[in-house]
Design a protein around this motif. Structure first.
Motif, PDB file in Angstrom:
ATOM      1  N   UNK A  64       0.556  -0.986   0.499  1.00 59.16           N
ATOM      2  CA  UNK A  64      -0.003  -0.149   0.433  1.00 59.16           C
ATOM      3  C   UNK A  64       0.548   1.399  -0.007  1.00 59.16           C
ATOM      4  N   UNK A  65       2.266   1.222   0.908  1.00 58.63           N
ATOM      5  CA  UNK A  65       2.712   2.107   0.585  1.00 58.63           C
ATOM      6  C   UNK A  65       3.559   2.619  -1.100  1.00 58.63           C
ATOM      7  N   UNK A  66       3.303   2.308  -1.296  1.00 61.62           N
ATOM      8  CA  UNK A  66       3.478   2.065  -2.861  1.00 61.62           C
ATOM      9  C   UNK A  66       4.904   2.129  -3.747  1.00 61.62           C
ATOM     10  N   UNK A  67       6.278   2.387  -2.277  1.00 57.26           N
ATOM     11  CA  UNK A  67       7.735   3.292  -2.961  1.00 57.26           C
ATOM     12  C   UNK A  67       8.620   2.014  -2.925  1.00 57.26           C
ATOM     13  N   UNK A  68       9.520   1.703  -3.899  1.00 56.00           N
ATOM     14  CA  UNK A  68      10.192   1.237  -4.692  1.00 56.00           C
ATOM     15  C   UNK A  68      10.742  -0.079  -3.214  1.00 56.00           C
ATOM     16  N   UNK A  69      11.135   0.180  -2.733  1.00 60.46           N
ATOM     17  CA  UNK A  69      11.387  -0.388  -1.013  1.00 60.46           C
ATOM     18  C   UNK A  69      10.888  -1.235  -0.357  1.00 60.46           C
ATOM     19  N   UNK A  70       9.311  -0.054  -0.402  1.00 60.15           N
ATOM     20  CA  UNK A  70       8.283  -0.654   0.319  1.00 60.15           C
ATOM     21  C   UNK A  70       7.738  -2.122  -0.524  1.00 60.15           C
ATOM     22  N   UNK A  71       7.539  -1.812  -2.013  1.00 60.92           N
ATOM     23  CA  UNK A  71       7.287  -3.079  -2.878  1.00 60.92           C
ATOM     24  C   UNK A  71       8.248  -4.230  -2.907  1.00 60.92           C
ATOM     25  N   UNK A  72       9.460  -4.288  -2.425  1.00 62.75           N
ATOM     26  CA  UNK A  72      10.607  -5.339  -2.994  1.00 62.75           C
ATOM     27  C   UNK A  72      10.512  -6.116  -1.081  1.00 62.75           C
ATOM     28  N   UNK A  73       9.795  -4.872   0.036  1.00 58.78           N
ATOM     29  CA  UNK A  73       9.953  -5.952   1.039  1.00 58.78           C
ATOM     30  C   UNK A  73       8.903  -7.007   0.721  1.00 58.78           C
ATOM     31  N   UNK A  74       7.366  -6.161   0.194  1.00 66.49           N
ATOM     32  CA  UNK A  74       6.588  -6.580   0.300  1.00 66.49           C
ATOM     33  C   UNK A  74       6.250  -8.309  -0.328  1.00 66.49           C
ATOM     34  N   UNK A  75       6.960  -7.824  -1.166  1.00 65.46           N
ATOM     35  CA  UNK A  75       7.117  -9.249  -2.799  1.00 65.46           C
ATOM     36  C   UNK A  75       8.259  -9.959  -1.559  1.00 65.46           C
TER      37      UNK A  75
END
Length: 420
Positions: A64-75
């Protein structure tokens, strides 16, 4: 507790064929984690299922945060959630403590995880970019995921239904043959029960690298039913590809619900191409689903052919019943006329709610003041009708009392009050 053998655990808990993502990227990690987790008695399959859900919801929060780092952690968290999702089933097979409720819980939590992650991933990108296509992508992901699993469940139910019908017809045919043989012999003989039917898909599941024709020749049952004969006949190369992939436990269904999820929730956030990856994954999933539907359609045709061979009664499929043709459903003219006569000559007993009209007057003695009244007929004119239910006898004329108006012709005496 003695140390568990990795090879033994893999042989016991890993499926004979599975999705290529699971075989290559999940099982090597999941079986090693399973060896450690199996040492603790408080770790149960249902608790692992709950852990998979919570980790999946955590990945949705980062999406939900949407930034690249958060997307990588979410993945990464989503991949860990899927590993836990595989461990719960492996742990149940290892300890033998799986339950029906646990299977239902695993299925429901998978759908909840996909729903929240899809809304969070696409919603986070929409909040950052304002692109409404992400909202459509979220709906598409949720719809295709539900369609995939609902379709798989329904096809499975239909396959089990076809197998049950074939087994029932085969058993009935065998019992009829035994009864006929016993009647011809004049005595009942007890024959040993033997396996009458086997399905080719079961034989191939137990011997994945064997040829269908070889298994059919080696079968111990009297009859081997192949509900995928037309598919193998139309695509002979499929068996060679299937055998080559099954040597590595990879099933031929390359793009299933698992790969669809992994591409969208792991690959897409890592490479930063969410819309394009989602569109390609949806197209591939749709293509493989169409192949499955086509294969199932051919299987239903095999089923119809097998049922026609087993049934002793000719099939009437595609034939309109003769009773439905024009004129066949109508009754004869004489019977129709008799019914009409019965309707015209109804009796009181024909209708339980029928109430007959009041009985007619049997005679009338006029009042003296009307005896010589001008305009009224003499008393002799009022005769007994002798009719039933107020109907006058043919040829007689019936008059009402002087104080009542003349009733209509063929009317009832009981109707006089209503004619005032």
């Amino acid at each position: 507790m003695a140390k568990l053998s990795l090879r033994a655990v893999q042989k016991l808990t890993c499926k004979k064929r599975d999705a290529w993502w699971t075989v290559l990227l999940v099982d090597p990690v999941a079986t090693r984690m399973l060896i450690v987790m199996a040492r603790f008695g408080f770790i149960t399959p249902n608790r692992v299922t709950w852990a998979a859900l919570f980790v999946g919801l955590g990945s949705a929060g980062f999406f939900l945060k949407g930034d690249p780092v958060s997307l990588a952690i979410g993945a990464a968290l989503y991949h860990l959630s899927f590993i836990f999702d595989c461990i719960d089933g492996k742990l149940a097979r290892l300890k033998g403590n799986g339950t029906v409720f646990g299977g239902w819980l695993d299925y429901v939590f998978d759908r909840i995880r996909v729903l929240f992650c899809a809304l969070a991933l696409m919603g986070g990108q929409y909040l950052r970019n304002g692109d409404e296509r992400y909202l459509l992508a979220a709906l598409m992901v949720v719809f295709l995921d539900m369609l995939r699993y609902v379709d798989a469940l329904q096809i499975y139910k239909m396959r089990m239904s076809m197998r049950a019908k074939i087994e029932k017809v085969t058993k009935a045919k065998r019992d009829a043959e035994r009864a006929a043989a016993a009647e011809a012999a004049g005595r009942v003989t007890a024959e040993p029960e033997e396996q009458q039917i086997q399905f080719m898909e079961d034989l191939l599941r137990e011997n994945p690298e064997a040829e269908a024709e070889t298994l059919k020749e080696q079968a111990t049952a009297a009859h081997v039913v192949d509900l995928h004969a037309q598919f193998r006949h139309r695509f002979p190369w499929y068996q060679r590809v299937r055998h080559a992939m099954l040597r590595s436990r990879i099933r031929p269904h390359l793009i299933s619900g698992i790969e669809f999820q992994m591409f969208i929730f792991i690959v897409a956030p890592l490479i930063g191409q969410i819309l394009m990856t989602t569109l390609v994954s949806a197209a591939l999933l749709g293509a493989f689903e169409l192949i499955i539907m086509y294969k199932f359609w051919l299987s239903t045709r095999d089923f119809t052919k097998v049922m026609a061979e087993l049934s002793s009664v000719p099939s009437t499929a595609g034939i309109i019943s003769p009773q439905l043709h024009r004129g066949r459903h109508r009754r004869g003219v004489e019977e129709g006329l008799r019914d009409a006569e019965r309707l015209l000559d109804q009796q009181p007993d024909d209708d339980p709610g029928f109430q007959p009209y009041p009985q007619p007057y049997t005679g009338y003695v006029p009042n003296e003041q009307y005896t010589n009244h001008e305009g009224w007929p003499p008393a002799e004119t009022y005769l007994q009708t002798g009719s039933t239910y107020g109907h006058p006898v043919q040829g007689e004329r019936l008059y009402a009392a002087p104080h009542a108006p003349q009733p209509e012709q063929n009317g009832y005496l009981g109707d006089r009050e209503g004619n005032r």
